[in-house]
Design a protein around this motif. Structure first.
Motif, PDB file in Angstrom:
ATOM      1  N   LEU A 170     -49.894 -28.337  74.116  1.00 21.74           N
ATOM      2  CA  LEU A 170     -49.570 -29.326  73.094  1.00 21.74           C
ATOM      3  C   LEU A 170     -48.054 -29.513  73.001  1.00 21.74           C
ATOM      4  O   LEU A 170     -47.288 -28.585  73.247  1.00 21.74           O
ATOM      5  CB  LEU A 170     -50.093 -28.873  71.724  1.00 21.74           C
ATOM      6  CG  LEU A 170     -51.573 -28.489  71.618  1.00 21.74           C
ATOM      7  CD1 LEU A 170     -51.890 -28.034  70.200  1.00 21.74           C
ATOM      8  CD2 LEU A 170     -52.461 -29.658  72.020  1.00 21.74           C
ATOM      9  N   ASP A 171     -47.644 -30.711  72.629  1.00 24.16           N
ATOM     10  CA  ASP A 171     -46.246 -30.994  72.332  1.00 24.16           C
ATOM     11  C   ASP A 171     -46.072 -30.877  70.818  1.00 24.16           C
ATOM     12  O   ASP A 171     -46.597 -31.695  70.063  1.00 24.16           O
ATOM     13  CB  ASP A 171     -45.881 -32.403  72.800  1.00 24.16           C
ATOM     14  CG  ASP A 171     -44.412 -32.751  72.533  1.00 24.16           C
ATOM     15  OD1 ASP A 171     -43.737 -31.966  71.844  1.00 24.16           O
ATOM     16  OD2 ASP A 171     -43.961 -33.817  72.993  1.00 24.16           O
ATOM     17  N   VAL A 172     -45.370 -29.853  70.375  1.00 23.12           N
ATOM     18  CA  VAL A 172     -45.207 -29.628  68.939  1.00 23.12           C
ATOM     19  C   VAL A 172     -43.747 -29.766  68.518  1.00 23.12           C
ATOM     20  O   VAL A 172     -43.349 -29.270  67.468  1.00 23.12           O
ATOM     21  CB  VAL A 172     -45.760 -28.230  68.531  1.00 23.12           C
ATOM     22  CG1 VAL A 172     -47.254 -28.156  68.789  1.00 23.12           C
ATOM     23  CG2 VAL A 172     -45.027 -27.112  69.262  1.00 23.12           C
ATOM     24  N   GLY A 173     -42.964 -30.467  69.340  1.00 27.06           N
ATOM     25  CA  GLY A 173     -41.553 -30.648  69.031  1.00 27.06           C
ATOM     26  C   GLY A 173     -41.324 -31.329  67.693  1.00 27.06           C
ATOM     27  O   GLY A 173     -40.441 -30.933  66.922  1.00 27.06           O
ATOM     28  N   ASP A 174     -42.132 -32.347  67.392  1.00 24.98           N
ATOM     29  CA  ASP A 174     -41.986 -33.063  66.115  1.00 24.98           C
ATOM     30  C   ASP A 174     -42.302 -32.154  64.933  1.00 24.98           C
ATOM     31  O   ASP A 174     -41.680 -32.256  63.872  1.00 24.98           O
ATOM     32  CB  ASP A 174     -42.898 -34.297  66.092  1.00 24.98           C
ATOM     33  CG  ASP A 174     -42.397 -35.403  67.010  1.00 24.98           C
ATOM     34  OD1 ASP A 174     -41.224 -35.348  67.411  1.00 24.98           O
ATOM     35  OD2 ASP A 174     -43.193 -36.310  67.338  1.00 24.98           O
ATOM     36  N   ILE A 175     -43.280 -31.264  65.116  1.00 21.60           N
ATOM     37  CA  ILE A 175     -43.644 -30.347  64.038  1.00 21.60           C
ATOM     38  C   ILE A 175     -42.497 -29.374  63.767  1.00 21.60           C
ATOM     39  O   ILE A 175     -42.137 -29.112  62.613  1.00 21.60           O
ATOM     40  CB  ILE A 175     -44.936 -29.579  64.389  1.00 21.60           C
ATOM     41  CG1 ILE A 175     -46.120 -30.549  64.490  1.00 21.60           C
ATOM     42  CG2 ILE A 175     -45.217 -28.482  63.352  1.00 21.60           C
ATOM     43  CD1 ILE A 175     -47.406 -29.898  64.953  1.00 21.60           C
ATOM     44  N   LEU A 176     -41.896 -28.855  64.828  1.00 25.50           N
ATOM     45  CA  LEU A 176     -40.763 -27.945  64.661  1.00 25.50           C
ATOM     46  C   LEU A 176     -39.598 -28.654  63.972  1.00 25.50           C
ATOM     47  O   LEU A 176     -38.913 -28.067  63.130  1.00 25.50           O
ATOM     48  CB  LEU A 176     -40.321 -27.398  66.020  1.00 25.50           C
ATOM     49  CG  LEU A 176     -41.345 -26.510  66.750  1.00 25.50           C
ATOM     50  CD1 LEU A 176     -40.816 -26.129  68.129  1.00 25.50           C
ATOM     51  CD2 LEU A 176     -41.666 -25.258  65.943  1.00 25.50           C
TER      52      LEU A 176
END
Length: 287
Positions: A170-176
């Motif tokens: 998953l790409d969770v960059g926005d969540i971080l």
């Protein structure tokens, strides 16, 4: 377990044993000790109910917390053990057990009710974690909203999200980025539980950065994870970070390598100091 043995056990001593097993991440021992705690408090509860039914004086057992707390903790620790071993269905079954502790009789005091509510809340957040880690990634968005409403759960919550990101790509960059302000505060935590969570967060973040190709960021976070593992005295985690750093060494800057070597030398110096102290103690106090 025999009744005579159960009567000799003290729930608060068992809790200390549980905490030690968790600190060393010995999940098999955590599960075994959690079961002992459950059997012990179940015996106390049933003994109380028997004396109450027979109109006999209720036997007194010295406890630091309400009895319901020990029931909840035994299931919580059992669920944690299953989760860390990837047995998500078994972890879920444990969660259901501490999600509703109102079945116990004589839950009258405010402290009892508060304990029940606290475990109900923990069950909600831990069920999110287990469901997401077992593959229900559609829940991630809902989980993020839950974390925004419960800031005290952000550190373990982001750790769960990073683990899911590694497992399911998953790409969770926005969540971080969403939690950037709270993430900046993680380094100020000093209690053992949060330091442990912060180590795990850093370790999984380093793996996530490595997978994303952000190799120098991965190296920097790995060094931070090593510092936290050393701070906690967790040799197993320190070894994992050392291996991770070595896998990233070609991408490390000269400054990062210098910091890494300095940390290893500090650990060596501490080992030699401890060894010298032990040898001196033996020589000064021969058998």
């Amino acid at each position: 377990m025999k009744t005579s043995i159960l009567e000799s056990l003290k729930p608060d001593i068992i809790v200390e044993m549980l905490e030690m097993a968790v600190a060393f991440e010995n999940w098999k021992k955590v599960m075994e000790t959690a079961d002992i705690l459950y059997q012990c408090v179940l015996h106390i509860y049933e003994d109380r109910q028997y004396h109450k039914a027979m109109k006999l004086p209720i036997p007194h057992v010295q406890l630091e917390r309400p009895l319901v707390y020990y029931f909840g903790l035994s299931h919580l620790m059992g669920g944690m053990s299953h989760q860390h071993q990837g047995a998500y269905e078994q972890a879920r079954e444990c969660i259901y057990k501490y999600a509703e502790l109102g079945w116990m009789e004589d839950l009258k005091g405010e402290e009892d009710i508060q304990v029940v509510e606290e475990f109900r809340f923990l069950a909600k957040t831990n069920l999110y974690a287990v469901d997401i880690l077992s593959g229900n990634i559609k829940l991630v968005e809902e989980y993020v909203a839950f974390l925004q409403d419960n800031l005290e759960e952000i550190l373990p919550g982001l750790n769960t999200i990073l683990q899911a990101a590694l497992m399911y790509h998953l790409d969770v960059g926005d969540i971080l980025h969403t939690f950037a302000e709270q993430i900046d505060e993680f380094g100020s935590y000093e209690d053992a539980e949060n330091v442990s969570y912060y180590y795990s967060y850093c370790y999984h973040l380093a793996l996530y950065y490595r997978n994303c190709g952000r190799l120098q960021d991965a190296v920097g976070i790995t060094v931070r994870a090593m510092q936290l593992a050393d701070q906690s005295g967790n040799d197993r985690n320190f070894k994992k970070c050392t291996a991770l750093f070595e896998s990233l060494r070609e991408s490390a800057t000269a400054e990062q390598i210098r910091e890494y070597r300095q940390m290893l030398m500090q650990c060596l110096d501490e080992y030699e100091t401890d060894r010298h102290f032990i040898v001196k103690s033996v020589m000064d106090n021969p058998l």
